[in-house]
Write an enzyme that holds these catalytic residues in place. Structure first.
Site, PDB file in Angstrom:
ATOM      1  N   CYS A  13       0.874  -1.252   0.122  1.00 16.63           N
ATOM      2  CA  CYS A  13       0.095   0.003   0.063  1.00 16.63           C
ATOM      3  C   CYS A  13       0.894   1.200  -0.042  1.00 16.63           C
ATOM      4  O   CYS A  13       1.992   1.173   0.053  1.00 16.63           O
ATOM      5  CB  CYS A  13      -0.789  -0.015   1.267  1.00 16.63           C
ATOM      6  SG  CYS A  13      -0.142   0.432   2.854  1.00 16.63           S
ATOM      7  N   ASP A 441       9.843  27.187 -31.945  1.00 15.38           N
ATOM      8  CA  ASP A 441      10.946  27.472 -32.836  1.00 15.38           C
ATOM      9  C   ASP A 441      10.217  27.563 -34.129  1.00 15.38           C
ATOM     10  O   ASP A 441       9.162  26.929 -34.530  1.00 15.38           O
ATOM     11  CB  ASP A 441      11.953  26.555 -32.697  1.00 15.38           C
ATOM     12  CG  ASP A 441      12.991  26.834 -33.586  1.00 15.38           C
ATOM     13  OD1 ASP A 441      13.571  28.022 -33.782  1.00 15.38           O
ATOM     14  OD2 ASP A 441      13.334  25.797 -34.500  1.00 15.38           O
ATOM     15  N   ASP A 641      13.837  21.851 -32.286  1.00 14.99           N
ATOM     16  CA  ASP A 641      14.153  20.700 -33.080  1.00 14.99           C
ATOM     17  C   ASP A 641      15.644  20.773 -33.139  1.00 14.99           C
ATOM     18  O   ASP A 641      16.485  19.860 -33.342  1.00 14.99           O
ATOM     19  CB  ASP A 641      13.550  20.687 -34.337  1.00 14.99           C
ATOM     20  CG  ASP A 641      14.354  21.379 -35.256  1.00 14.99           C
ATOM     21  OD1 ASP A 641      14.307  22.697 -34.937  1.00 14.99           O
ATOM     22  OD2 ASP A 641      14.685  20.935 -36.718  1.00 14.99           O
TER      23      ASP A 641
END
Length: 856
Positions: A13, A441, A641
């Protein structure tokens, strides 16, 4: 600092996980310890100069649990058959325990409840036989579920009671009380007091002790099954890789285990087979089904020179590939590792349940003892008071609290992976739901990052096809990206290119060569000036108009005469405008940051419908902009990227890397989009919101259940409505609450992003009109017929007041949607309904006191 993962045993638990976390976090040198109850694992970050992994294992042992270093499976052949599945093992063990428990608990229940239900009556002289039979049926149930007692009592003795402690105390008290009643029966029968023996037989709770264990085990069984389904995404990913590969050596083919493939090996992949490793196509072409990794529905055409990814499917064709990345370095192995690590981490919201569970169990034990004492003091019998105490203990087990967060995180992360959205941690999922600002971007993110031919404008006496053929023939020998865009356009139209001799190329000065007996030269405007080539006024005006729209204009020249213009631009992605509209519809602020010059950036901004722009930024400037937004109180997601995006990705609250980007960008990000589709930015944020919403629902249900169940079990409403719970009903209710939490989390497996908005404003491709795009053989990107973009060249503007007057005059015209005035470039870019007349635009500017030089 070292970061290791440990497998933890004995947890049942959230109180258990909190206990383990506390024990490890208290060690000197440990900076962080995160326990995942669902996966029975812990990730610990510690200073290896101060302590070792053995010290951490010892601390877990002292806390009453077991620990071992997690053994990573061999990613060289990540197939489901070779990877140990602890969930399946747990489920098999649970199934055996459940079978034995039901086998003995059901006849015990019938035997115990028969007299109460008037099914049969036990003659007083046989009550001892009846009681002993109940004991013999209860013992196997207690034996197969003895782990509850072993773990629970050990935790109780270490002053860290957990769920097992509640079960052990509850069912153990029922069993011990029944044993005492059994002795009382034997004593009464020995004295010949059949009445006392019958009364004692009515206080037997062997059935309650057994049924509590059986119902808890039943709940744990269903829980284990559901938990297994939450990890199906990882299992499916692992199972994607083939077990063998076809190796080509010395002209012969040989099937080898995937683990034997090395970098540089040449492999053969036939139609219908999975590509075994990441590699490069040496020969052949095929349509590759990448849906399992990226979620793309359509196969992607690949040919010699293209890269292929392991675990994708060759749907057609015969391929010969060279292995570039194998084992742990393959894309599949990295995805499996990312998903596995994300599900092993803990979201900050999950720590709330752990903190509460750490003190919850001792409080429950106190409530049970107090309730029992109160009912005894009120004059109720020991049997009634004991039943109250047991019911409180059993119904209060905090299983649902411990499962609320990890089940949702695992289901959500798995669903994201199946859709090509990779979350690196649970914290990234939680951060996603808090984002209020998305920074994009430009190059490679909003745009494709690859130049494409957009316009062909031949001079008199030459058609567009001939202009493109000659330019492509010359550019074929060039390595410049703009030249490759022209060659690609010619190849797409099936043009036969001519051979070029005496090819010459000088950086910044263009290229030249002899083609079909003609001396050809290609270059930009500066190169033309150096060559002393004069440009026709009409062509020059068109070139300037295209340059204002962010295009790069190249000139083709023969013998100092310009044959025509070719414009190349980085087109926006097909989904960019729709994605921006979707993000705005979700209530997010959208900003574009770019290092590109302002005119080109503004053209992309208009085409994609991005409301805010910051242009001409260095990488450190992007990072500074992110820092400024965070200082204003915004939760910022940065989408990029490239290498230059890495500082901004790391600074943002949530870094999102386009999957086709660089490794540096992906390493700096918190989320990776495998499809390189901006729509997945919206999907990732929506998924984060859905996961956190599910966690909150689970936590609410767990708290509500305990808040309601404990008072009922304690008999608070007994004096009003004679309402109470038997221990068996309490056990069933506790199991159902845990199952409900897990089932609710499983709904995330069917998550699908919603589309709140469809971009209504048109996006011309990067400032390209439809006619020119079609003429160039390049399909326009995201164009709609109802909106057009116009660029006006205006003379006479000298200050901000001038540009404001022009903007105001244009905005007041009916049908004008948006106006951007560039004082430096002396232009106004207008988005308006297609039917608006250019005369109306010119008149508005002229009446404001300025001169319109032209409209493009």
């Amino acid at each position: 600092m070292q970061k290791l993962r440990f497998d933890i045993t004995g947890m049942s638990c959230a109180a258990c996980s909190a206990r383990v976390e506390k024990a490890v976090s208290g060690l000197k040198g440990v900076s962080e310890a995160s326990v995942n109850l669902l996966k029975n694992s812990m990730i610990a970050t510690f200073d290896e100069t101060l302590l070792s992994a053995d010290d951490i294992i010892s601390a877990v042992d002292r806390a009453g649990y077991g620990a071992n270093l997690h053994l990573q499976h061999e990613a060289a052949a990540p197939n489901a058959a070779t990877v140990p599945d602890p969930t399946a093992r747990e489920l098999a063990q649970m199934q055996t325990r459940l079978f034995v428990s039901i086998l003995f608990a059901l006849p015990l229940f019938v035997l115990a409840m028969g007299p109460m239900l008037q099914l049969f009556q036990v003659p007083p002289r046989y009550v001892a036989v009846h009681a002993l039979t109940q004991l013999m049926l209860a013992l196997p149930v207690i034996f197969v579920n003895f782990r509850f007692y072993r773990n629970g009592i050990r935790a109780l003795c270490s002053l860290a009671p957990n769920m097992d402690s509640l079960i052990a105390v509850g069912s153990g008290a029922a069993a011990l009380f029944s044993l005492a009643m059994l002795y009382r029966i034997a004593l009464a029968l020995g004295m010949g007091d059949l009445t006392a023996a019958s009364e004692a037989a009515g206080s037997l709770y062997f059935d309650s002790a057994a049924m509590i264990l059986t119902l808890i085990t039943l709940g744990k069984f269903f829980e284990a099954r559901a938990k297994g389904r939450t990890s199906e995404a990882i299992a499916r990913l692992i199972g994607l890789a083939p077990e063998t590969a076809t190796l080509s050596q010395d002209g012969r083919e040989k099937v080898v285990p995937l683990s034997e493939v090395r970098v540089g090996d040449v492999l053969v992949v036939r139609a219908g087979e999975r590509i075994p490793v990441d590699g490069e196509i040496l020969s052949g072409s095929a349509a590759i089904d990448q849906s399992a990794l990226t979620g793309e529905s359509m196969p992607v055409e690949k040919q010699a020179g293209d890269r292929v990814t392991g675990a994708t499917i060759n749907t057609s064709g015969h391929l010969v590939i060279r292995a570039l990345r194998v084992g742990d370095d393959t894309t599949l192995a990295q995805i499996v590792r990312l998903v596995d690590e994300a599900t092993a981490t803990k979201a900050p919201i999950g720590r709330l349940a752990d903190k509460i569970s750490g003190i919850f169990v001792p409080v429950v034990i106190g409530i049970a003892i107090l309730a029992t004492a109160i009912w005894l003091a009120l004059g109720f019998g020991p049997a009634f008071a004991l039943a109250i105490g047991i019911a409180v203990l059993v119904i209060s087990c905090p299983c649902a609290l411990g499962l609320a967060t990890p089940t949702a995180i695992m289901a959500g992360t798995g669903r994201g992976a199946a859709s090509g959205i990779l979350f690196k941690s649970a914290e990234a999922i939680e951060t996603a739901h808090l984002v209020d600002t998305v920074v994009l971007d430009k190059t490679g993110t909003v745009t494709s990052g690859r130049p494409a031919l957009t316009d062909l404008i031949p001079a008199a006496g030459l058609d567009k096809t001939e202009l493109l053929r000659l330019a492509a023939s010359l550019e074929k020998l060039s390595s410049h990206p703009l030249g490759r865009a022209i060659v690609t356009a010619a190849e797409e139209r099936g043009l036969a290119l001519s051979k070029v001799e005496q090819f010459r190329q000088e950086p910044g000065a263009g290229i030249a060569g002899l083609c079909e007996g003609r001396e050809l030269f290609a270059g930009n405007a500066n190169a033309l000036k150096k060559q002393g080539v004069a440009l026709d006024a009409a062509l020059q005006a068109q070139a300037e108009a295209m340059a204002q729209k962010g295009k790069t204009v190249l000139y083709l020249v023969q013998d100092r005469a310009v044959l025509g213009l070719l414009a190349v631009a980085d087109l926006i992605r097909e989904s960019s405008r729709e994605a921006v509209a979707e993000l705005q519809a979700m209530g997010l602020r959208v900003i574009m940051l770019t290092g590109d010059h302002a005119a080109s950036a503004r053209a992309v901004q208009m085409a994609a419908g991005i409301p805010e722009l910051r242009a001409e930024l260095l990488p450190q400037d992007k990072e500074r902009e992110i820092r400024a937004l965070k200082a204003q109180g915004h939760r910022v997601a940065m989408v990029g990227d490239g290498i230059n995006d890495a500082p901004a990705l790391a600074r943002a609250d949530l870094g999102i890397a386009i999957g086709a980007g660089t490794d540096v960008a992906i390493e700096s990000a918190d989320v990776v989009l495998m499809k390189s589709d901006l729509m997945d930015v919206a999907a990732a944020i929506q998924l984060g919101r859905a996961v956190i919403r599910t966690i909150r629902q689970n936590l609410f249900w767990a708290f509500f259940y305990n808040s309601l169940g404990i008072p009922v079990a304690a008999g608070v409403f007994y004096s009003l409505w004679h309402l109470t719970l038997s221990p068996m009903i309490a056990a069933a209710a506790m199991s159902l609450s845990s199952l409900g939490v897990v089932t609710n989390a499983l709904r995330l497996r069917y998550f699908a992003p919603k589309r709140h908005a469809v971009a209504s404003a048109a996006s011309a491709s990067l400032a390209v009109d439809t006619a020119a795009s079609e003429a160039a053989g390049v399909p326009p990107s995201n164009q709609r017929s109802e909106i057009m973009t116009k660029c006006m060249r205006i003379d006479g503007m000298s200050c901000g007041h001038c540009s404001a007057r022009v903007e105001k005059a244009l905005r007041e015209l009916a049908g004008v949607k948006d106006v951007k005035v560039d004082l430096e470039a002396k232009t106004a870019t207008i988005q308006a309904d297609e039917g608006i007349a250019e005369e109306a635009l010119s008149r508005a500017v002229t009446e404001s006191g300025y001169t319109v030089l032209g409209i493009d």
